[in-house]
Write a protein that holds these residues in place. Structure first.
Motif, PDB file in Angstrom:
ATOM      1  N   ARG A  27      -1.394 -19.327   9.300  1.00 24.91           N
ATOM      2  CA  ARG A  27      -1.661 -20.574   8.572  1.00 24.91           C
ATOM      3  C   ARG A  27      -1.551 -20.375   7.058  1.00 24.91           C
ATOM      4  N   VAL A  28      -1.427 -19.125   6.634  1.00 23.65           N
ATOM      5  CA  VAL A  28      -1.469 -18.793   5.204  1.00 23.65           C
ATOM      6  C   VAL A  28      -0.080 -18.901   4.588  1.00 23.65           C
ATOM      7  N   GLU A  29      -0.075 -19.424   3.368  1.00 24.35           N
ATOM      8  CA  GLU A  29       1.182 -19.534   2.613  1.00 24.35           C
ATOM      9  C   GLU A  29       1.291 -18.481   1.519  1.00 24.35           C
ATOM     10  N   ALA A  30       0.140 -18.018   0.999  1.00 23.99           N
ATOM     11  CA  ALA A  30       0.141 -17.001  -0.062  1.00 23.99           C
ATOM     12  C   ALA A  30      -0.991 -16.022   0.186  1.00 23.99           C
ATOM     13  N   PHE A  31      -0.665 -14.732   0.211  1.00 26.83           N
ATOM     14  CA  PHE A  31      -1.661 -13.680   0.415  1.00 26.83           C
ATOM     15  C   PHE A  31      -1.957 -12.997  -0.919  1.00 26.83           C
ATOM     16  N   PHE A  32      -3.242 -12.915  -1.260  1.00 23.78           N
ATOM     17  CA  PHE A  32      -3.670 -12.238  -2.480  1.00 23.78           C
ATOM     18  C   PHE A  32      -3.944 -10.772  -2.134  1.00 23.78           C
ATOM     19  N   VAL A  33      -3.284  -9.866  -2.839  1.00 24.57           N
ATOM     20  CA  VAL A  33      -3.409  -8.434  -2.557  1.00 24.57           C
ATOM     21  C   VAL A  33      -3.854  -7.718  -3.821  1.00 24.57           C
ATOM     22  N   ILE A  34      -5.053  -7.135  -3.747  1.00 24.92           N
ATOM     23  CA  ILE A  34      -5.572  -6.372  -4.879  1.00 24.92           C
ATOM     24  C   ILE A  34      -5.111  -4.928  -4.737  1.00 24.92           C
ATOM     25  N   GLY A  35      -4.286  -4.483  -5.673  1.00 28.70           N
ATOM     26  CA  GLY A  35      -3.769  -3.119  -5.631  1.00 28.70           C
ATOM     27  C   GLY A  35      -4.709  -2.138  -6.286  1.00 28.70           C
ATOM     28  N   LYS A  36      -4.639  -0.879  -5.876  1.00 26.75           N
ATOM     29  CA  LYS A  36      -5.493   0.178  -6.427  1.00 26.75           C
ATOM     30  C   LYS A  36      -4.668   1.295  -7.052  1.00 26.75           C
ATOM     31  N   GLY A  37      -3.487   0.941  -7.540  1.00 31.18           N
ATOM     32  CA  GLY A  37      -2.648   1.931  -8.207  1.00 31.18           C
ATOM     33  C   GLY A  37      -1.686   2.620  -7.251  1.00 31.18           C
ATOM     34  N   GLU A  38      -0.804   3.439  -7.823  1.00 28.32           N
ATOM     35  CA  GLU A  38       0.236   4.090  -7.047  1.00 28.32           C
ATOM     36  C   GLU A  38      -0.329   5.037  -5.998  1.00 28.32           C
ATOM     37  N   ALA A  39      -1.455   5.677  -6.298  1.00 25.54           N
ATOM     38  CA  ALA A  39      -2.026   6.659  -5.364  1.00 25.54           C
ATOM     39  C   ALA A  39      -2.406   6.016  -4.041  1.00 25.54           C
ATOM     40  N   ALA A  40      -2.796   4.742  -4.077  1.00 19.98           N
ATOM     41  CA  ALA A  40      -3.223   4.053  -2.860  1.00 19.98           C
ATOM     42  C   ALA A  40      -2.194   3.017  -2.406  1.00 19.98           C
ATOM     43  N   GLN A  41      -0.928   3.235  -2.734  1.00 20.92           N
ATOM     44  CA  GLN A  41       0.125   2.309  -2.330  1.00 20.92           C
ATOM     45  C   GLN A  41       0.181   2.166  -0.817  1.00 20.92           C
ATOM     46  N   GLU A  42      -0.215   3.216  -0.101  1.00 18.91           N
ATOM     47  CA  GLU A  42      -0.195   3.178   1.359  1.00 18.91           C
ATOM     48  C   GLU A  42      -1.078   2.062   1.904  1.00 18.91           C
ATOM     49  N   LEU A  43      -2.161   1.741   1.213  1.00 21.39           N
ATOM     50  CA  LEU A  43      -3.038   0.661   1.654  1.00 21.39           C
ATOM     51  C   LEU A  43      -2.318  -0.675   1.606  1.00 21.39           C
ATOM     52  N   ILE A  44      -1.497  -0.878   0.596  1.00 21.29           N
ATOM     53  CA  ILE A  44      -0.691  -2.095   0.512  1.00 21.29           C
ATOM     54  C   ILE A  44       0.413  -2.069   1.554  1.00 21.29           C
ATOM     55  N   ASP A  45       1.004  -0.903   1.784  1.00 22.90           N
ATOM     56  CA  ASP A  45       2.078  -0.788   2.762  1.00 22.90           C
ATOM     57  C   ASP A  45       1.605  -1.160   4.165  1.00 22.90           C
ATOM     58  N   VAL A  46       0.376  -0.763   4.518  1.00 24.15           N
ATOM     59  CA  VAL A  46      -0.155  -1.108   5.831  1.00 24.15           C
ATOM     60  C   VAL A  46      -0.322  -2.615   5.956  1.00 24.15           C
ATOM     61  N   ARG A  47      -0.853  -3.251   4.911  1.00 23.26           N
ATOM     62  CA  ARG A  47      -0.989  -4.707   4.927  1.00 23.26           C
ATOM     63  C   ARG A  47       0.374  -5.373   5.084  1.00 23.26           C
ATOM     64  N   THR A  48       1.356  -4.868   4.345  1.00 26.26           N
ATOM     65  CA  THR A  48       2.701  -5.429   4.412  1.00 26.26           C
ATOM     66  C   THR A  48       3.286  -5.298   5.815  1.00 26.26           C
ATOM     67  N   ALA A  49       3.056  -4.142   6.459  1.00 25.06           N
ATOM     68  CA  ALA A  49       3.557  -3.927   7.814  1.00 25.06           C
ATOM     69  C   ALA A  49       2.889  -4.879   8.806  1.00 25.06           C
ATOM     70  N   ILE A  50       1.595  -5.115   8.622  1.00 18.84           N
ATOM     71  CA  ILE A  50       0.874  -6.044   9.502  1.00 18.84           C
ATOM     72  C   ILE A  50       1.451  -7.442   9.374  1.00 18.84           C
ATOM     73  N   LEU A  51       1.708  -7.874   8.145  1.00 17.60           N
ATOM     74  CA  LEU A  51       2.276  -9.200   7.931  1.00 17.60           C
ATOM     75  C   LEU A  51       3.683  -9.289   8.526  1.00 17.60           C
ATOM     76  N   ALA A  52       4.488  -8.248   8.320  1.00 12.29           N
ATOM     77  CA  ALA A  52       5.855  -8.254   8.841  1.00 12.29           C
ATOM     78  C   ALA A  52       5.867  -8.353  10.365  1.00 12.29           C
ATOM     79  N   GLU A  53       4.880  -7.743  11.005  1.00 12.89           N
ATOM     80  CA  GLU A  53       4.834  -7.744  12.466  1.00 12.89           C
ATOM     81  C   GLU A  53       4.341  -9.062  13.034  1.00 12.89           C
TER      82      GLU A  53
END
Length: 247
Positions: A27-53
């Motif tokens: 139902r969402v049109e825009a997802f707000f993602v709070i980043g924690k810097g390059e060291a924790a990019q994997e946390l964003i990548d997991v969210r991105t993979a969940i959305l893609a799936e």
């Protein structure tokens, strides 16, 4: 923004995303993602993979840079309050730019050691932007830890105390069962007694998931060493553990 979904997505395993969470995400049109810097990019990548799936409609990502804070402050409560205020201001600005339905994907469950709901209430209290919001529960790291170790969090008729590493170091193991989160300093090393058992897990549900369990005196040093190795290699770590006296 007319509505916001705050969606718990579990401890890291994409398969732990519930059907209710998937329905809300769609139902969402825009997802707000709070980043924690390059060291924790994997946390964003997991969210991105969940959305893609799971997404079946177009959506956009609204990135928000997490403001820095002192991780070892003398005034912990004051520093965190200031950090939340700055985070809330950033969220408010982002919310104001979205026309439609927004979403925030929260690690674990929004009700357990997460401040997203507090910040949303701060935004609404200011009155500059108004919207309705709904919370979707998720699998917590406490549940994931117990499942991966195949253990119940408490013995029959007992309670389980959920606390932080900071509190454990200050108060000790005051109950038979303690589930410890947010421990940046290995507070379990301050717990004495040959009858204490530990079930420890890092990166639960993720490719680098690491589990160690045993009598605390026997595995204490191994956990400290392994934790340091993982953090040095990845640049970040999320771990939790269960302590049981007489376990």
């Amino acid at each position: 923004m007319r509505k916001l979904y705050v969606i718990g997505i579990g401890a890291g395993d994409p398969d732990q995303v519930t059907v209710q969470a998937v329905k809300a995400m769609r139902r969402v049109e825009a997802f707000f993602v709070i980043g924690k810097g390059e060291a924790a990019q994997e946390l964003i990548d997991v969210r991105t993979a969940i959305l893609a799936e799971h997404m079946d409609r177009p959506y956009r990502i609204v990135p928000i840079a997490d403001p820095p804070r002192d991780r070892r402050p003398a005034d912990y409560a004051g520093v965190v309050a200031d950090w939340h205020a700055r985070r809330s201001a950033l969220l408010e600005s982002a919310f104001a730019e979205v026309d439609g339905v927004g979403g925030i994907l929260v690690w674990g469950d929004p009700a357990l050691y997460d401040s997203t709901l507090r910040m949303i209430e701060r935004v609404l209290a200011r009155g500059e932007v108004t919207f309705d919001y709904e919370v979707i529960p998720g699998v917590t790291s406490a549940q994931a830890l117990a499942a991966r170790h195949r253990v119940v969090l408490h013995d029959i008729g007992e309670s389980v105390h959920i606390t932080t590493g900071r509190r454990l170091r200050e108060e000790g193991l005051a109950t038979p069962n303690a589930l410890v989160m947010l421990d940046g300093d290995c507070a379990f090393t301050a717990i004495s007694g040959d009858d204490v058992h530990i079930w420890w897990g890092a990166y639960l549900g993720m490719p680098d998931e690491t589990l160690i369990e045993g009598p605390l005196p026997a595995v204490r040093d191994e956990i400290v060493r392994r934790r340091a190795e993982l953090r040095a290699r990845k640049g970040w770590i999320m771990d939790s553990y269960l302590l049981r006296r007489g376990g």
